[in-house]
Design an enzyme around this catalytic site. Structure first.
Site, short mmCIF file in Angstrom:
data_model
loop_
_atom_site.label_atom_id
_atom_site.label_comp_id
_atom_site.label_asym_id
_atom_site.label_seq_id
_atom_site.Cartn_x
_atom_site.Cartn_y
_atom_site.Cartn_z
N ILE A 153 0.84 -1.20 0.00
CA ILE A 153 0.00 0.00 0.00
C ILE A 153 0.88 1.25 0.00
CG2 ILE A 153 -1.59 1.36 1.45
CD1 ILE A 153 -2.86 -1.39 2.24
N GLY B 97 3.82 1.52 -1.26
CA GLY B 97 4.72 1.58 -2.41
C GLY B 97 6.16 1.74 -1.98
N GLU C 241 10.39 -19.11 16.39
CA GLU C 241 9.24 -19.82 16.97
C GLU C 241 8.90 -21.09 16.20
OE1 GLU C 241 7.71 -19.46 19.67
OE2 GLU C 241 8.06 -17.44 20.36
N GLY C 242 9.49 -21.25 15.00
CA GLY C 242 9.18 -22.41 14.16
C GLY C 242 8.45 -21.95 12.92
N THR C 243 8.94 -22.42 11.75
CA THR C 243 8.37 -21.94 10.48
C THR C 243 6.95 -22.46 10.28
OG1 THR C 243 9.23 -23.82 9.25
CG2 THR C 243 10.67 -21.88 9.41
N HIS C 244 6.27 -21.87 9.31
CA HIS C 244 4.91 -22.27 8.94
C HIS C 244 4.87 -23.78 8.62
CE1 HIS C 244 0.97 -20.70 7.94
NE2 HIS C 244 0.96 -21.37 6.81
N ASP C 245 5.87 -24.24 7.85
CA ASP C 245 5.91 -25.65 7.43
C ASP C 245 6.13 -26.58 8.62
OD1 ASP C 245 5.52 -24.89 4.85
OD2 ASP C 245 7.63 -25.01 4.28
N PHE D 252 8.26 -35.92 9.75
CA PHE D 252 9.51 -35.17 9.84
C PHE D 252 10.65 -35.89 9.13
CE2 PHE D 252 7.11 -33.04 13.00
CZ PHE D 252 7.69 -31.80 13.18
C1 LIG Z 1 16.33 -13.74 16.46
C2 LIG Z 1 16.51 -15.20 16.83
C3 LIG Z 1 16.55 -15.56 18.17
C4 LIG Z 1 16.72 -16.89 18.53
N1 LIG Z 1 16.74 -17.19 19.86
C5 LIG Z 1 16.93 -18.46 20.25
C6 LIG Z 1 16.94 -18.81 21.65
O1 LIG Z 1 16.78 -17.97 22.53
N2 LIG Z 1 17.12 -20.10 21.98
C7 LIG Z 1 17.30 -21.09 21.05
O2 LIG Z 1 17.47 -22.25 21.42
N3 LIG Z 1 17.28 -20.78 19.72
C8 LIG Z 1 17.11 -19.51 19.29
N4 LIG Z 1 17.09 -19.20 17.96
C9 LIG Z 1 17.34 -20.29 17.00
C10 LIG Z 1 16.03 -20.75 16.39
O3 LIG Z 1 15.26 -21.45 17.35
C11 LIG Z 1 16.38 -21.61 15.18
O4 LIG Z 1 16.91 -20.72 14.22
C12 LIG Z 1 15.14 -22.34 14.65
O5 LIG Z 1 14.77 -23.39 15.52
C13 LIG Z 1 15.35 -22.87 13.24
O6 LIG Z 1 16.46 -23.72 13.20
P1 LIG Z 1 17.57 -23.52 12.06
O7 LIG Z 1 17.94 -22.07 11.95
O8 LIG Z 1 18.64 -24.52 12.33
O9 LIG Z 1 16.82 -23.87 10.72
P2 LIG Z 1 16.48 -25.34 10.14
O10 LIG Z 1 15.86 -26.19 11.22
O11 LIG Z 1 17.70 -25.85 9.43
O12 LIG Z 1 15.34 -24.95 9.10
C14 LIG Z 1 15.64 -24.43 7.78
C15 LIG Z 1 14.44 -24.66 6.90
O13 LIG Z 1 14.13 -26.06 6.85
C16 LIG Z 1 12.77 -26.29 7.24
N5 LIG Z 1 12.73 -27.54 8.03
C17 LIG Z 1 13.36 -27.78 9.21
N6 LIG Z 1 13.11 -29.05 9.62
C18 LIG Z 1 12.31 -29.61 8.66
C19 LIG Z 1 11.70 -30.90 8.51
N7 LIG Z 1 11.88 -31.90 9.39
N8 LIG Z 1 10.95 -31.12 7.42
C20 LIG Z 1 10.76 -30.13 6.50
N9 LIG Z 1 11.30 -28.91 6.59
C21 LIG Z 1 12.06 -28.65 7.65
C22 LIG Z 1 12.34 -25.08 8.04
O14 LIG Z 1 10.95 -24.83 7.90
C23 LIG Z 1 13.15 -23.96 7.37
O15 LIG Z 1 12.49 -23.46 6.23
C24 LIG Z 1 16.90 -17.89 17.54
C25 LIG Z 1 16.84 -17.52 16.18
C26 LIG Z 1 16.65 -16.20 15.82
C27 LIG Z 1 16.58 -15.83 14.35
#
Ligand SMILES: Cc1cc2nc3c(=O)[nH]c(=O)nc-3n(C[C@H](O)[C@H](O)[C@H](O)COP(=O)(O)OP(=O)(O)OC[C@H]3O[C@@H](n4cnc5c(N)ncnc54)[C@H](O)[C@@H]3O)c2cc1C
Length: 67
Positions: free
Chosen positions: A20, A22, A46-50, A66
């Site tokens: 909105i 731009g 917090e964990g991705t949508h997927d 998983f």
């Molecule tokens: C600002 C920030 C603060 C954070 N603070 C903390 C904290 O206080 N404590 C802590 O412990 N962690 C913390 N984290 C880490 C965070 O919890 C992890 O980044 C998160 O759990 C994702 O793990 P990863 O980065 O290894 O990604 P991955 O797990 O490698 O995921 C990468 C991609 O793969 C997908 N994926 C993962 N597993 C699967 C599966 N089995 N099947 C299909 N797709 C999958 C995901 O959806 C994503 O798109 C923080 C991260 C950020 C960015």
């Protein structure tokens, strides 16, 4: 499910606000990109949508997709 939907709705609203506004949606004049980046961080830590869908699917069906 509530957390997954909450974060998804919030990022959709932030993207809509960015469109909105731009070009003003990208500049620092309005803090829309700050909200977008905050929400992208929330989606990651917090964990991705997927992954939320996989967790919900496992809870409903008892099947672990998983692996
Ligand atoms: C600002 C920030 C603060 C954070 N603070 C903390 C904290 O206080 N404590 C802590 O412990 N962690 C913390 N984290 C880490 C965070 O919890 C992890 O980044 C998160 O759990 C994702 O793990 P990863 O980065 O290894 O990604 P991955 O797990 O490698 O995921 C990468 C991609 O793969 C997908 N994926 C993962 N597993 C699967 C599966 N089995 N099947 C299909 N797709 C999958 C995901 O959806 C994503 O798109 C923080 C991260 C950020 C960015």
């Amino acid at each position: 499910m509530a957390k997954r939907n909450n974060v998804d709705m919030a990022i959709h609203i932030a993207r809509e606000a960015r469109q909105i506004h731009g070009a003003m949606g990208i500049t620092n004049e309005y803090p829309i990109m700050r909200h977008m980046m905050n929400l992208e961080s929330v989606i990651t830590y917090e964990g991705t949508h997927d992954v939320h869908l996989l967790i919900t699917g496992m809870d409903i069906t008892g099947e672990n997709a998983f692996k």
